[in-house]
Scaffold this motif. Structure first.
Motif, PDB file in Angstrom:
ATOM      1  N   GLN A  12       3.756  10.995  -7.462  1.00 18.70           N
ATOM      2  CA  GLN A  12       3.619   9.877  -8.440  1.00 18.70           C
ATOM      3  C   GLN A  12       4.471   9.479  -9.167  1.00 18.70           C
ATOM      4  O   GLN A  12       5.185   8.481  -9.681  1.00 18.70           O
ATOM      5  N   THR A  36      -6.794  13.952 -15.389  1.00 16.57           N
ATOM      6  CA  THR A  36      -6.853  12.947 -15.854  1.00 16.57           C
ATOM      7  C   THR A  36      -5.086  12.642 -16.634  1.00 16.57           C
ATOM      8  O   THR A  36      -5.236  13.192 -17.988  1.00 16.57           O
ATOM      9  N   CYS A  53      -4.314  10.762 -11.133  1.00 15.56           N
ATOM     10  CA  CYS A  53      -4.568  12.546 -11.591  1.00 15.56           C
ATOM     11  C   CYS A  53      -5.143  12.473  -9.832  1.00 15.56           C
ATOM     12  O   CYS A  53      -4.044  12.567  -8.697  1.00 15.56           O
ATOM     13  N   PRO A  55      -7.242  14.034  -6.418  1.00 16.31           N
ATOM     14  CA  PRO A  55      -7.550  13.970  -5.096  1.00 16.31           C
ATOM     15  C   PRO A  55      -9.239  13.947  -5.364  1.00 16.31           C
ATOM     16  O   PRO A  55     -10.187  12.895  -5.335  1.00 16.31           O
ATOM     17  N   ASN A  57     -10.734  13.604  -8.589  1.00 17.38           N
ATOM     18  CA  ASN A  57     -11.217  12.661  -9.785  1.00 17.38           C
ATOM     19  C   ASN A  57     -11.805  11.034  -9.360  1.00 17.38           C
ATOM     20  O   ASN A  57     -11.587  10.599  -9.047  1.00 17.38           O
ATOM     21  N   PHE A  60     -10.756   7.424 -11.307  1.00 12.59           N
ATOM     22  CA  PHE A  60     -10.051   6.566 -10.422  1.00 12.59           C
ATOM     23  C   PHE A  60     -10.450   5.204  -9.665  1.00 12.59           C
ATOM     24  O   PHE A  60     -10.107   4.451 -10.132  1.00 12.59           O
ATOM     25  N   PRO A  61     -10.971   5.411  -9.254  1.00  9.13           N
ATOM     26  CA  PRO A  61     -11.897   4.682  -8.470  1.00  9.13           C
ATOM     27  C   PRO A  61     -12.682   3.507  -9.088  1.00  9.13           C
ATOM     28  O   PRO A  61     -12.800   1.947  -9.203  1.00  9.13           O
ATOM     29  N   GLN A  88      -3.075   3.944  -4.313  1.00  6.83           N
ATOM     30  CA  GLN A  88      -4.294   4.615  -3.892  1.00  6.83           C
ATOM     31  C   GLN A  88      -3.761   5.854  -3.369  1.00  6.83           C
ATOM     32  O   GLN A  88      -4.679   7.219  -3.341  1.00  6.83           O
ATOM     33  N   HIS A  90      -2.183   8.099  -3.782  1.00 12.93           N
ATOM     34  CA  HIS A  90      -1.437   9.234  -4.635  1.00 12.93           C
ATOM     35  C   HIS A  90      -2.003   9.085  -5.665  1.00 12.93           C
ATOM     36  O   HIS A  90      -1.519   9.841  -6.806  1.00 12.93           O
ATOM     37  N   ARG A  91      -3.299   8.152  -6.033  1.00 12.41           N
ATOM     38  CA  ARG A  91      -3.568   7.843  -7.500  1.00 12.41           C
ATOM     39  C   ARG A  91      -3.391   7.556  -8.541  1.00 12.41           C
ATOM     40  O   ARG A  91      -3.403   8.825  -9.421  1.00 12.41           O
TER      41      ARG A  91
END
Length: 284
Positions: A12, A36, A53, A55, A57, A60-61, A88, A90-91
């Motif tokens: 990240q 987050t 955040c 995986p 959470n 995020f999407p 996406q 590693h969010r």
């Protein structure tokens, strides 16, 4: 602040440094209740917000969908932040940072003109389209009832009464259209700069009845100051609430607040959820 102390993992942090060469972290805006991470970052004299955040959470999407497809009417007038980059896998989200301060816990939180502006901005978001789903309310009722099976500190008698109220009204009455909603519309996500309001944080974005974006304002502010409610509705242009669906929505929101706050250990918010339950049930 050193990158290693931000809470971002190596991938990240590497993504942020690649997108924003020379970036420096100047502040941590994380709330600390979920996983987050929200960072105030400066690169080449410009300010950004970095959100990262884990995986699982769910915010995020939602936020990514909002920024990609539904923030346009606010972005066109500079009233929200713009998506700069996303990883996406590693969010991680990088967005521009709007100027100003959070309205929360400042006089702006109870300023009628700020609430009027909040109504104007929210109407722009809501007016982008409608979807019709006659089963939406049934699913929301079922979700609230299911939440009562999770650990919580709601009194058994209150649980029984909530189940009875929702069970008696599974899906009848007015079917409200669904619109793009913010999901957490209140001064914690309003930024004010010299009296000008802008909106942030679309992590709870979803298609819901428009009234869903009024529930937190009603609990936090309007019951204490009807002037703020009137100002908001003047900005919004109408009152979207159907009385029967509004009281059901408030009841579901109260259940969700009490159960979720208990799960994350936020005792103040949990107490508020219990107060919301008392008031919501009184309406029946």
């Amino acid at each position: 602040m050193q990158w290693g102390r931000t809470g971002l993992d190596d991938q990240q942090a590497a993504f942020v440094r690649a997108v924003l060469p020379g970036a420096e972290v100047v502040g941590d805006d994380s709330w600390g209740l979920l996983d987050t991470i929200v960072l105030h970052v400066v690169a080449e004299g410009r300010a950004y917000t970095v959100k990262a955040c884990g995986p699982d959470n769910t915010h995020f999407p939602r936020e990514l969908e909002a920024h990609r497809h539904w923030t346009g009417p606010l972005l066109a007038t500079g009233d929200t932040n713009a998506l700069v980059a996303v990883d996406q896998e590693h969010r991680v989200l990088v967005v521009t940072r709007v100027p100003g301060h959070l309205a929360l816990d400042t006089p702006d939180a109870t300023d009628p003109d700020v609430h009027r502006q909040a109504g104007v901005l929210l109407r722009r978001l809501h007016d982008q389209g409608t979807r019709h789903d006659p089963d939406h309310r049934v699913r929301e009722h079922a979700k609230a009832v299911a939440a009562l099976d999770a650990p919580h500190r709601i009194a058994p008698g209150t649980v029984d009464r909530v189940r009875a109220v929702l069970g008696e009204r599974p899906g009848g009455g007015v079917v409200e259209p669904l619109v793009p909603t913010h999901g957490d519309w209140h001064p914690r996500n309003w930024v004010v700069d010299d009296g000008h309001l802008r909106a942030i944080d679309f992590g709870r974005f979803a298609w819901r009845p428009a009234t869903a974006d009024l529930t937190r304002l009603a609990v936090h502010h309007w019951q204490h100051d009807p002037v703020l409610e009137a100002a908001f509705l003047a900005g919004y242009g109408r009152d979207p609430r159907d009385p029967e669906q509004w009281r059901l929505l408030q009841l579901r929101e109260a259940v969700g607040t009490a159960v979720w706050a208990h799960a994350v250990g936020d005792e103040d918010f949990e107490a508020q959820g219990h107060d919301m339950l008392r008031d919501a049930l009184a309406a029946f």
